[in-house]
Write an enzyme that holds these catalytic residues in place. Structure first.
Site, short mmCIF file in Angstrom:
data_model
loop_
_atom_site.label_atom_id
_atom_site.label_comp_id
_atom_site.label_asym_id
_atom_site.label_seq_id
_atom_site.Cartn_x
_atom_site.Cartn_y
_atom_site.Cartn_z
N GLU A 77 9.56 -10.79 -4.46
CA GLU A 77 8.13 -10.20 -3.76
C GLU A 77 8.56 -9.16 -2.94
O GLU A 77 8.01 -8.13 -2.85
CB GLU A 77 7.45 -11.34 -3.20
CG GLU A 77 6.87 -12.50 -4.27
CD GLU A 77 5.71 -11.71 -4.85
OE1 GLU A 77 5.67 -10.80 -5.45
OE2 GLU A 77 4.72 -12.70 -4.99
N ASP A 111 -2.27 -1.42 -3.15
CA ASP A 111 -1.55 -0.84 -4.48
C ASP A 111 -2.63 -0.38 -5.30
O ASP A 111 -3.00 0.77 -5.83
CB ASP A 111 -0.91 -1.90 -5.16
CG ASP A 111 -1.46 -3.37 -5.12
OD1 ASP A 111 -2.53 -3.58 -4.49
OD2 ASP A 111 -0.88 -4.33 -5.77
N GLU A 153 -10.93 -10.14 -6.26
CA GLU A 153 -10.30 -11.09 -7.47
C GLU A 153 -11.22 -11.11 -8.63
O GLU A 153 -10.87 -11.24 -9.84
CB GLU A 153 -9.37 -12.21 -7.01
CG GLU A 153 -8.33 -12.10 -6.17
CD GLU A 153 -7.16 -11.57 -6.82
OE1 GLU A 153 -7.09 -11.49 -8.11
OE2 GLU A 153 -6.12 -11.07 -6.09
#
Lengths: 868, 570
Positions: free
Chosen positions: B344, B251, B117
């Site tokens: 989600e 992803d 992140e």
């Protein structure tokens, strides 16, 4: 508080009005479905608009609904229901996958969902259809009107004699409503005939019979005996058997294969016209359908003829005058209808030179079957037709050689259904259609029917394909002829589609319709298999004749139509254009006609691999001498090119050397695209290296080249200069930084100095302090000594005092003893005692003082010790 | 910045010319200018409330009007929103914030940060700066100063037996002892874009090297059928979670293979992706949905669509697979229409949300795909998604203090969070969707030239590559920074030869020979210099070397708009 804030949630906001309170639409924004149902009981026609307040499509449709409501609110009840609010009844009972959903009710019948475009006119049209699902056909002219429409029509004949509702009428009515459920475009129209004579025009005799009108193929009558007479069945039957000469394409916006499925059927003529469903007349549409009808009119059936006639007449205001004419032709429709199930078959050519064509009309003939008593209620289904076709194909060679101006018929036994026969009536069509049309007409009106036994002319080729002539020529003058029945004569049969340009103009634009025209009319032929499309010149107005020519031009073997290349009109030319932007229209000019070497890059804006190379091509263009080189690029997704210049991958880099433009070379794909590689590629293929004898021209070129070199060098110098500038700047910056650093250093040094000074002064100060400390210490010591002395003195005094006390005590003792013994001496002694007392009173405070003194000295002493 | 201004100016004029002039009966096309302004207003509503109530915390809590730290005290929302300001054209505010941040933000602090992140979100500093030429020269230099800090925490995480990094790292002390070795696939494979950029800027190859090593480790550990799972142990290289799909946990790994290939013109990355793509199509794709399957057997394990998966169509469009992209996009769009957002998890056979996964934290992925696809197709359907997104977000999640995460899409209950990606991505992509003439969409028709001490550079010529947190990187700037002196000299030599060609008949450089030097792996026969022969060879190798290219669009693409899709002829 922190952890509590984490769990803070908020329920959804309470629903508010979605429609304004003044709106004719009743807004049940709390989702009161029960109330909505209650409202329905009072109204004949109700429209429910189920929405979600957050939904963009609902918001967009809101206006449209309001517009419809403002026009129809006196006849229709409009109820909007918030079907999202999770405490409302609607949400609890209905599960919609999208919004808005429009449901219509005709009394108890419903819901009929509207799935058409969210446009007020379309919605209104649909609502009106729900209001009156049946057209009342009261007269012959209305019947003709109904039949002439290009959209399929279903007619029911009901005698309203005794009872208010004849049997079956309600079912028919419901089937009309039911069809709106399935066929939300409302292409099948339903009509009802109540007059016996009008019904006879289409050979309906019995009340309750239902008739499906078809233009090209034979019209059908609902087979009561095979299928149950229910609303669903009638509707299904009509949908399955309807004839679609022209079809509206109305993509609903969601994922769909509509165009895929339609265009895969073969070449398609897409016609874009602005369409208002509410308009009474559609002259352009009528013209188009007339062309389509002609085009499909293979067997020249009289029915089609009659319809065409009528279609043509609808334009004229003097409608009634044409009625007698139409009247004469109607019976012939009926006469052909004695073979109720027919299908036209075009036979392959038995002789390629022959200018004739055999067309057979294949009819199921049940008069010869075992149900002779049901002639008048004919029924037919596709199974039978298909069975007949299959067996016909097995026998067809018998018909090849028929060259006759008469219609020759054979009766054949169906292979699959031994009880039914079929009749094949074949005739020869002369390929000189011009003459055929004019001369053969009479033949059709009085057909001589001659039966021949099959199988007697069994001497022809068997292997001829059914798809027609590829090697056979169609006379040139076909383009000047009528297009009647062309769909059967060509191997490139077109399907005709209509699109409303108010809704779907984007397709037209993407196929090359000009964006500047105000008139949104456009016609194009799309051939998906061949990956080409042709466009009807937009400068020509879209009328029947131009459309006919367009179709004819497409149909001939050596078609004069050119593949349309879509051009990007929105190319902007920037001042900074070091790279020339090429479009379809400028391609030839820029690449082939320019007197320069051309490097052409095929790209697409969306392709990641192209966009990230932009800067390399720009640099290249800035390096190459503009006098000899053009760096150009073409966005291949927006600009079509001739086949030979198409590419299958992007980016593709082609080099067209000057004077050898036809020998273009492709930058090899396995080399990475960077500046040195590109330069080497150009160098390698550049035509400059050709060693030709030096003529004047060559000298000239040499000078040009040298000039180019000079300008290049000049540019180089400029670049170097600016580089120097940049270096200077960097230098200045550095210098500035350096001086800044120096200044900083200086400042630091100064700071150091001052610090040192401070340090010194501090040291001095500390010395001073030390000295004072020492001094003070000394003083204290001295003080202590003095105190000690004092203490000693006081001790001495105390001792003395003690001695004195003892002395006094001993004296007192002595005095007491003397008191007892020498009383005589008392007076004298009292005197001396008085003296003594006065003396002792004088000494007592003194003693006290001394004690006090020693005490303080003692404390001072101890404190002095502490400080030491 | 000047470039940004310059390109915005003419765009607005052009825009006015393009306004639709439809007749009354026509379906009115979307008024994209008004939607663009609504998106702008959305941005400022959230941004100003963040500054007012939450700064310097990482995130705004919109229901309680205060702030909280989530990823580690970097004023994350502000950093993330920075380049959105630039894209909105607000240069002065951008400049102000840059100055504030240059003073304030300190990564050298004692907190545990997710490597992944922090990488994707925190390294915004330079990617932003890329877009401005005047700052550019400083970037190449300035960043050398900052690197020791970054190096310290980032690279230490990569020191494992497999070369795959730990998931979490302490910004001051490196990897904590006892740190779990289980990392998600995306956490391993989402570094190449930023780290290659870092390496180019600093001249220190270590960043790119570790990122590549991690990518190769994943590639090596794919299953026999060519799929990767969800979580892996970075010490033992055992797959801990064996669900294979394209969504959460995986992803951005796929995303970065493609974007890395584009940014670095790297065939190896692309060939990896294409292999994965084949396996994904074979095993996980059903009716244009992508499901979750067991990575070794290929059996379906979860028939769900995840909100995070919606980036896939956008990625497909970048490599030219527009048809498939559009079909999948249309599937995803139906889910939006059902709920006003993407849950989600969405159970495809049941057509409903999955328990405990009903939230929509205002994620950007579907809008991102819409933006990419709109570039490729100009299909109005994509603008409709944008319209729906604006309406939904405004109607459902707007509160007095900002925009709140939707906790449950079934009843639209709100949660007390506004994630930083809302301003960094969701709003940015929405704005870009409604602003087709934004400088970000530059197709290379405008550019800037800067003189650097290292030579001339062309910058801002378009082709920006967005990292997975939507921070754009200019490939031209990257190229400029890494450009070696050798290339410069080679080009100069070639230019000299260019003008002296006429005299020397024997060329010093021939294309083939010279390029052999440049590309050792694709060496060709030096004698094979005739173009015809070369052409033959090219055909035989077609599949090999068209890796870094997009297929041109089929004929049907002209009609593949407004929901129409076409099946392949094959």
């Amino acid at each position: 508080s922190c952890s509590r804030a984490k769990d803070v949630t908020m329920p959804a906001k309470l629903p508010v009005n979605f429609f304004s309170t003044r709106s004719p639409v009743i807004d049940l924004f709390r989702g009161q479905l029960d109330y909505a149902d209650h409202l329905r009981q009072d109204s004949e026609i109700v429209l429910y608009f189920f929405y979600a307040p957050w939904c963009g499509q609902s918001i967009a449709a809101r206006e449209e609904i309001e517009r419809v409501a403002s026009r129809l609110s006196d006849q229709v009840l409009f109820v909007a229901v918030n079907c999202w609010w999770n405490q409302g009844k609607c949400r609890k009972q209905k599960h919609f996958f999208y919004f808005p959903v429009i449901h219509l009710y005709h009394r108890s019948f419903g819901p009929i969902e509207y799935k058409g475009p969210m446009s007020a006119v379309y919605i209104e049209k649909f609502v009106r259809r729900v209001m009156t699902p049946l057209l009342y056909i009261s007269s012959r002219s209305k019947l003709l009107d109904f039949l002439s429409n290009y959209e399929p029509g279903v007619l029911g004949y009901f005698e309203f004699n005794a009872s208010p509702q004849p049997p079956g009428y309600l079912t028919f009515f419901r089937s009309a409503l039911h069809s709106l459920k399935k066929d939300y475009l409302g292409t099948i129209r339903f009509g009802v005939i109540t007059d016996k004579h009008v019904a006879e025009e289409i050979s309906l005799v019995h009340s309750g019979s239902v008739y499906l009108h078809r233009h090209v193929n034979t019209s059908l009558i609902y087979p009561n005996d095979i299928m149950n007479y229910t609303a669903e069945n009638i509707c299904k039957w009509a949908l399955e058997n309807r004839e679609m000469l022209v079809r509206w394409l109305r993509p609903h916006g969601g994922k769909s294969l509509l165009l895929n499925n339609e265009l895969k059927k073969g070449p398609a003529l897409l016609i874009f016209i602005p369409y208002n469903p509410l308009a009474e007349i559609h002259p352009l549409l009528d013209e188009i359908t007339k062309v389509a009808l002609e085009y499909h009119n293979c067997n020249k059936s009289q029915a089609a003829e009659a319809d065409l006639q009528h279609l043509g007449d609808t334009d004229s205001p003097a409608f009634d005058s044409s009625v007698p004419d139409a009247h004469m032709k109607l019976p012939e429709t009926i006469s052909i209808a004695k073979y109720p199930c027919c299908n036209t078959v075009v036979l392959p050519q038995w002789h390629s030179i022959s200018r004739t064509h055999n067309v057979c009309e294949l009819c199921i003939n049940q008069t010869l079957g075992i149900k002779p008593n049901k002639v008048h209620v004919p029924h037919c289904n596709f199974l039978e037709i298909e069975a007949a076709l299959d067996s016909f194909y097995l026998q067809e060679h018998t018909f090849f050689q028929v060259v006759s101006s008469t219609i020759e018929c054979s009766n054949l036994l169906s292979f699959y259904s031994p009880f039914s026969y079929y009749t094949a009536c074949c005739r020869t069509v002369n390929r000189h259609f011009l003459s055929f049309i004019s001369s053969e007409k009479t033949i059709f009106q009085t057909p001589k029917v001659a039966f021949s036994s099959h199988g007697k002319k069994d001497n022809t080729q068997h292997s001829i394909p059914h798809i027609e002539d590829r090697n056979c020529f169609i006379p040139d003058h076909i383009s000047g002829t009528n297009i009647t029945g062309l769909s059967c004569r060509t191997n490139k049969t077109l399907n005709v589609y209509l699109l409303d340009s108010n809704l779907f103009w984007i397709y037209a634009e993407r196929l090359g319709a000009s964006r500047s025209t105000h008139l949104k009319e456009f016609a194009t032929i799309v051939d998906l298999k061949e990956e080409v499309h042709y466009v009807l010149d937009q400068n020509q107005s879209l009328v029947g004749s131009t459309l006919e020519d367009f179709i004819k031009n497409f149909s001939v073997v050596y078609s004069p139509l050119k593949r349309h290349l879509v051009d990007d009109p929105s190319v902007r030319f920037h001042e900074q254009h070091v790279i020339t932007e090429v479009t379809t229209s400028t391609f030839h000019h820029t690449v082939f006609l320019s007197e320069k070497n051309v490097l052409l890059i095929y790209y697409a804006q969306w392709c990641g691999f192209c966009a990230s190379l932009n800067h390399i091509f720009i640099q290249l263009a800035r390096l190459l001498p503009p006098d000899n080189f053009i760096v150009a690029r073409i966005d291949i997704t927006r600009n079509d090119l001739p086949w030979e210049f198409m590419t299958d991958h992007l980016p593709t880099i082609l080099f067209f050397p000057h004077r050898r433009k036809e020998q273009s070379v492709k930058f090899p794909e396995d080399f990475s695209v960077n500046l040195p590689n590109l330069l080497k590629f150009i160098l390698h293929h550049s035509s400059l290296s050709s060693s030709e004898p030096c003529t004047k021209e060559c000298l000239h070129k040499e000078t040009v080249l040298q000039q180019g070199h000079i300008s290049h060098l000049e540019r180089e110098i400029q670049k170097l200069r600016s580089e120097i500038n940049a270096l200077h700047q960097a230098h200045d910056q550095l210098e500035a930084q350096l001086s800044e650093a120096r200044r900083e250093e200086h400042r630091l040094q100064q700071q150091k100095h001052t610090l040192e000074k401070q340090h010194k002064s501090l040291q001095l100060h500390s010395k001073q302090l030390q000295a004072t400390y020492n001094r003070k210490n000394q003083e204290l010591l001295e003080m202590a000594e003095k105190l000690q002395q004092l203490a000693d003195a006081s001790e001495n005094l105390l001792k003395e005092n003690a001695i004195l006390r003892i002395l006094v005590a001993s004296r007192e003792e002595k005095l007491q003893s003397k008191d007892e013994t020498k009383e005589s001496l008392q007076s004298e002694q009292t005197l001396s005692e008085d003296n003594d007392i006065s003396g002792s009173t004088a000494t007592a405070p003194l003693e006290d003082k001394r004690i006090d003194n020693t005490n303080t000295v003692e404390t001072e002493h101890s404190s002095g010790n502490r400080t030491e | 910045v000047m470039a940004a201004l310059r390109s915005l100016g003419p765009l607005l004029c052009l825009w006015a010319l393009r306004l639709p002039t439809g007749p009354g009966a026509a379906a009115r096309p979307l008024d994209i200018a008004s939607y663009r302004e609504r998106v702008r207003a959305m941005f400022y509503h959230a941004y100003e409330h963040y500054l007012e109530s939450a700064f310097p915390y990482d995130e705004l809590r919109p229901l309680t009007c205060d702030g909280q730290d989530t990823w580690g005290s970097f004023s994350l929302t502000l950093i993330d929103a920075l380049d959105t300001l630039l894209i909105l054209g607000n240069v002065s505010e951008f400049q102000r914030v840059v100055n504030v941040l240059q003073e304030g933000v300190d990564f050298d602090i004692d907190v545990n940060a997710s490597v992944f992140e922090t990488n994707i979100r925190g390294e915004v500093g330079f990617s932003v700066v890329f877009m401005q030429d005047y700052l550019f020269v400083r970037v190449c230099a300035v960043h050398r100063v900052n690197t020791p800090v970054i190096q310290k925490y980032d690279v230490s995480a990569f020191q494992t037996p497999t070369g795959m990094p730990y998931g979490t790292v302490n910004l001051l002390h490196g990897v904590n002892p006892g740190e779990t070795p289980v990392t998600c696939t995306a956490g391993i494979g989402t570094f190449i874009v930023e780290f290659a950029t870092l390496s180019h800027l600093t001249g220190d190859p270590v960043f790119e090297d570790v990122a590549r090593k991690a990518l190769k480790a994943l590639w090596k550990n794919r299953s026999d059928i060519g799929l990767v799972g969800n979580h892996i142990d970075v010490i033992t290289a055992k797959w801990v979670a064996q669900d294979a799909g394209i969504g959460a946990g995986v992803d951005s790994y796929f995303e970065y293979l493609v974007k890395g290939a584009i940014l670095l013109q790297d065939k190896e990355l692309m060939s990896m992706f294409l292999e994965y793509n084949k396996a994904i199509k074979n095993y996980t794709k059903f009716d244009d949905w992508y499901l979750w399957v067991q990575m070794y057997k290929g059996t379906v394990s979860m028939p769900v669509f995840q909100s995070l998966e919606a980036y896939w169509p956008g990625l497909q469009s970048l490599i030219g697979d527009v048809d498939n992209a559009m079909r999948t996009f249309l599937n995803y769009y139906t889910v939006w229409k059902q709920f006003g957002g993407l849950p989600e998890f969405y159970n495809i056979p049941q057509g409903y949300t999955v328990d405990k996964r009903e939230g929509y934290p205002l994620r950007p992925e579907l809008i991102e795909s819409a933006m990419y696809l709109y570039r490729a197709t100009r299909d109005p359907t994509l603008l409709e998604l944008g319209r729906d997104a604006v309406e939904s977000i405004e109607k459902i999640s707007k509160v007095d203090c900002g925009f709140a995460t939707i906790k449950d899409l079934r009843d639209h209950r709100l949660d007390n969070r506004m994630e930083s990606f809302f301003l960094a991505e969701t709003v940015k992509y929405l704005y870009l969707l409604f602003d087709p003439d934004n400088f970000i969409h530059n197709d290379g028709s405008v550019f800037d030239v800067v003189m650097t001490p290292y030579g001339e550079c062309v910058l801002n010529a378009g082709g920006y590559v967005f990292n997975t947190e939507a921070h754009p990187i200019d490939p031209a700037a990257l190229h400029c920074c890494r450009k070696q002196k050798e290339e410069q000299w080679e080009v100069e030599d070639l230019m000299r030869e260019f003008y002296s060609l006429k005299k020397k008949t024997n060329k010093k450089f021939t294309f083939k020979r010279a390029s052999d030097q440049g590309e050792g792996e694709s060496a060709k026969d030096p004698e094979d210099s005739s173009s015809e022969k070369g052409g033959e060879k090219r055909n035989s190798r077609k599949n090999l070397h068209s890796l870094l290219s997009c297929p041109s669009q089929s004929f049907t693409s002209k009609l593949a708009v407004l929901g129409q899709v076409f099946l392949d002829n094959t």
